[in-house]
Design a protein around this motif. Sequence first.
Motif, mmCIF file in Angstrom:
data_model
loop_
_atom_site.group_PDB
_atom_site.id
_atom_site.type_symbol
_atom_site.label_atom_id
_atom_site.label_comp_id
_atom_site.label_asym_id
_atom_site.label_seq_id
_atom_site.Cartn_x
_atom_site.Cartn_y
_atom_site.Cartn_z
ATOM 1 N N LYS A 106 -2.394 5.473 -7.169
ATOM 2 C CA LYS A 106 -2.252 4.585 -8.312
ATOM 3 C C LYS A 106 -1.132 4.992 -9.260
ATOM 4 O O LYS A 106 -0.359 4.138 -9.710
ATOM 5 C CB LYS A 106 -3.578 4.495 -9.080
ATOM 6 C CG LYS A 106 -3.546 3.463 -10.195
ATOM 7 C CD LYS A 106 -4.880 3.357 -10.908
ATOM 8 C CE LYS A 106 -4.821 2.341 -12.029
ATOM 9 N NZ LYS A 106 -6.097 2.239 -12.750
ATOM 10 N N TRP A 121 1.079 3.322 -3.267
ATOM 11 C CA TRP A 121 -0.053 4.108 -3.752
ATOM 12 C C TRP A 121 0.072 5.574 -3.384
ATOM 13 O O TRP A 121 0.808 5.913 -2.456
ATOM 14 C CB TRP A 121 -1.348 3.488 -3.223
ATOM 15 C CG TRP A 121 -1.625 2.187 -3.911
ATOM 16 C CD1 TRP A 121 -0.990 0.997 -3.692
ATOM 17 C CD2 TRP A 121 -2.547 1.955 -4.969
ATOM 18 N NE1 TRP A 121 -1.476 0.026 -4.533
ATOM 19 C CE2 TRP A 121 -2.430 0.590 -5.331
ATOM 20 C CE3 TRP A 121 -3.481 2.748 -5.627
ATOM 21 C CZ2 TRP A 121 -3.202 0.007 -6.329
ATOM 22 C CZ3 TRP A 121 -4.252 2.166 -6.618
ATOM 23 C CH2 TRP A 121 -4.106 0.818 -6.969
ATOM 24 N N GLU A 169 -5.980 -3.662 -11.372
ATOM 25 C CA GLU A 169 -5.802 -2.660 -12.426
ATOM 26 C C GLU A 169 -4.354 -2.177 -12.472
ATOM 27 O O GLU A 169 -3.780 -2.012 -13.563
ATOM 28 C CB GLU A 169 -6.741 -1.483 -12.175
ATOM 29 C CG GLU A 169 -8.220 -1.820 -12.313
ATOM 30 C CD GLU A 169 -9.118 -0.681 -11.861
ATOM 31 O OE1 GLU A 169 -8.579 0.332 -11.345
ATOM 32 O OE2 GLU A 169 -10.348 -0.796 -12.002
ATOM 33 N N ALA A 170 -3.752 -1.957 -11.304
ATOM 34 C CA ALA A 170 -2.367 -1.481 -11.247
ATOM 35 C C ALA A 170 -1.407 -2.519 -11.813
ATOM 36 O O ALA A 170 -0.443 -2.173 -12.510
ATOM 37 C CB ALA A 170 -1.994 -1.132 -9.812
ATOM 38 N N THR A 214 -9.740 -4.811 -6.389
ATOM 39 C CA THR A 214 -9.950 -4.448 -7.791
ATOM 40 C C THR A 214 -8.914 -3.429 -8.254
ATOM 41 O O THR A 214 -8.375 -3.521 -9.370
ATOM 42 C CB THR A 214 -11.366 -3.876 -7.993
ATOM 43 O OG1 THR A 214 -12.321 -4.875 -7.623
ATOM 44 C CG2 THR A 214 -11.601 -3.470 -9.443
ATOM 45 N N GLU A 215 -8.604 -2.451 -7.407
ATOM 46 C CA GLU A 215 -7.618 -1.434 -7.774
ATOM 47 C C GLU A 215 -6.226 -2.034 -7.927
ATOM 48 O O GLU A 215 -5.447 -1.613 -8.803
ATOM 49 C CB GLU A 215 -7.627 -0.322 -6.729
ATOM 50 C CG GLU A 215 -8.884 0.548 -6.792
ATOM 51 C CD GLU A 215 -8.969 1.534 -5.646
ATOM 52 O OE1 GLU A 215 -9.398 2.681 -5.882
ATOM 53 O OE2 GLU A 215 -8.615 1.162 -4.498
ATOM 54 N N TRP A 216 -5.886 -3.022 -7.094
ATOM 55 C CA TRP A 216 -4.609 -3.710 -7.245
ATOM 56 C C TRP A 216 -4.519 -4.395 -8.606
ATOM 57 O O TRP A 216 -3.499 -4.296 -9.309
ATOM 58 C CB TRP A 216 -4.429 -4.756 -6.143
ATOM 59 C CG TRP A 216 -3.697 -4.283 -4.926
ATOM 60 C CD1 TRP A 216 -4.163 -4.243 -3.646
ATOM 61 C CD2 TRP A 216 -2.354 -3.791 -4.859
ATOM 62 N NE1 TRP A 216 -3.205 -3.756 -2.782
ATOM 63 C CE2 TRP A 216 -2.086 -3.476 -3.499
ATOM 64 C CE3 TRP A 216 -1.360 -3.585 -5.800
ATOM 65 C CZ2 TRP A 216 -0.854 -2.972 -3.083
ATOM 66 C CZ3 TRP A 216 -0.131 -3.078 -5.383
ATOM 67 C CH2 TRP A 216 0.101 -2.788 -4.047
ATOM 68 N N GLU A 269 -14.730 -2.666 2.075
ATOM 69 C CA GLU A 269 -15.693 -1.913 1.279
ATOM 70 C C GLU A 269 -17.090 -1.949 1.889
ATOM 71 O O GLU A 269 -18.061 -1.583 1.243
ATOM 72 C CB GLU A 269 -15.722 -2.463 -0.153
ATOM 73 C CG GLU A 269 -14.378 -2.340 -0.863
ATOM 74 C CD GLU A 269 -14.399 -2.811 -2.298
ATOM 75 O OE1 GLU A 269 -15.014 -2.129 -3.141
ATOM 76 O OE2 GLU A 269 -13.815 -3.884 -2.581
ATOM 77 N N TYR A 285 -2.872 5.950 0.980
ATOM 78 C CA TYR A 285 -4.067 5.418 0.338
ATOM 79 C C TYR A 285 -4.057 3.892 0.401
ATOM 80 O O TYR A 285 -3.052 3.250 0.076
ATOM 81 C CB TYR A 285 -4.129 5.869 -1.119
ATOM 82 C CG TYR A 285 -5.369 5.430 -1.842
ATOM 83 C CD1 TYR A 285 -6.560 6.149 -1.724
ATOM 84 C CD2 TYR A 285 -5.372 4.281 -2.639
ATOM 85 C CE1 TYR A 285 -7.716 5.748 -2.385
ATOM 86 C CE2 TYR A 285 -6.521 3.875 -3.303
ATOM 87 C CZ TYR A 285 -7.684 4.605 -3.167
ATOM 88 O OH TYR A 285 -8.822 4.205 -3.813
ATOM 89 N N HIS A 319 0.820 -1.218 0.000
ATOM 90 C CA HIS A 319 0.000 0.000 0.000
ATOM 91 C C HIS A 319 0.848 1.259 0.000
ATOM 92 O O HIS A 319 0.370 2.331 -0.372
ATOM 93 C CB HIS A 319 -0.947 -0.002 1.206
ATOM 94 C CG HIS A 319 -0.270 -0.281 2.502
ATOM 95 N ND1 HIS A 319 -0.073 -1.555 2.983
ATOM 96 C CD2 HIS A 319 0.275 0.558 3.421
ATOM 97 C CE1 HIS A 319 0.561 -1.488 4.141
ATOM 98 N NE2 HIS A 319 0.781 -0.233 4.426
ATOM 99 N N PRO A 350 -5.629 0.608 -1.227
ATOM 100 C CA PRO A 350 -6.402 0.176 -2.397
ATOM 101 C C PRO A 350 -7.297 -1.021 -2.094
ATOM 102 O O PRO A 350 -7.053 -1.784 -1.155
ATOM 103 C CB PRO A 350 -5.319 -0.207 -3.401
ATOM 104 C CG PRO A 350 -4.181 -0.679 -2.537
ATOM 105 C CD PRO A 350 -4.225 0.175 -1.289
ATOM 106 N N THR A 351 -8.309 -1.182 -2.926
ATOM 107 C CA THR A 351 -9.138 -2.382 -2.890
ATOM 108 C C THR A 351 -8.479 -3.457 -3.749
ATOM 109 O O THR A 351 -7.518 -3.205 -4.486
ATOM 110 C CB THR A 351 -10.543 -2.091 -3.433
ATOM 111 O OG1 THR A 351 -10.431 -1.717 -4.823
ATOM 112 C CG2 THR A 351 -11.214 -0.958 -2.656
#
Length: 330
Positions: free
Chosen positions: A238, A236, A300-301, A296-298, A267, A291, A233, A293-294
Amino acid sequence: MHTAFTRGPVADVFSSYLVAVSLSAAGELGILDALRREDSYSIETANADGLDPRLVRQLLVTLSWAEIVEVADDKAVTGPRFDDAYRARGYFYWMVRGCGELFSVLPEVSRTANRTGDFYTRDMRAVAVGSKLIGETEVEPHFVELLGELDYSAIADLGCGSGQRLIDAVSRRPGVRGVGVDIAPSAVELAASSVAQAGLAGRIGVVTGDVRDLEPLPEFAGVDLITCVFLGHDFWPKTTCVAGLRKLRTAFPDARRLLLCDVVRSEEPPGADTTIFTLGFELVHAAMGVYLPTRTEWREAFRESGWVLNGERDFAAPPRGVLFDLSPES
């Protein structure tokens, strides 16, 4: 006068805080380990250990409120909740010793004008020790199993903390070398000391560095396996995360695998079933301006930074912990 708050749920919140403080202290002082070994602890021995018996007794009396121990005269014995408290001791140490100063200045760090530069302090040595204890319950045993299945000649551990993960990985593989990276000088000092005590100074090096902005170093040459536990984390937000993950491919050109384990952001709102660590982890990082991340955000990264997700594994301890198994995109 309305004095209902002096007993009941609100009063329990007050007492629970003091139990957390006492549990952290008892762990650091070795009292929890003594109780674990013997099922009892004689307060009279405090003098011999250089401790104040009256204070030690009050620590134990406080723990007795939560049924962690039972105190009679000058002796404490394990209570019905001792085993769970002992297994969870790393969370309390991380929270109280590692992050206690930050919690005490929440009003100051909540003001936008104060959130610049080095606006908070944590005891990073205690954070490293607490994180090690937290990981021992489930994460580290799985790492031992997974590393046993992988073929690697050199391993780098980002955010190496106490250095124990590197020590375990290298000591099980003759000929394998390792390098630890941590941004906190106190953690680097702790890891280097642990490595020396393990007799592995010739095979494991420890360097100070910001994992978000690593450049190739001679120590990184030949590293084919990267691990990163409870630190992801820090990459981040992103844009920084994607850039940092891309730089890992440059800093470690021979890497064939990245095992990244982190706690993802919840969430759903907290409730009666909220797990240990969740509120503390998210509050601390909000206070630090980090920040979280969730899942899903991981994902995407990873896609945007050129890492292929081979698989995921969820952990119950720490709650919301996820191990991402990654390979560099060809």
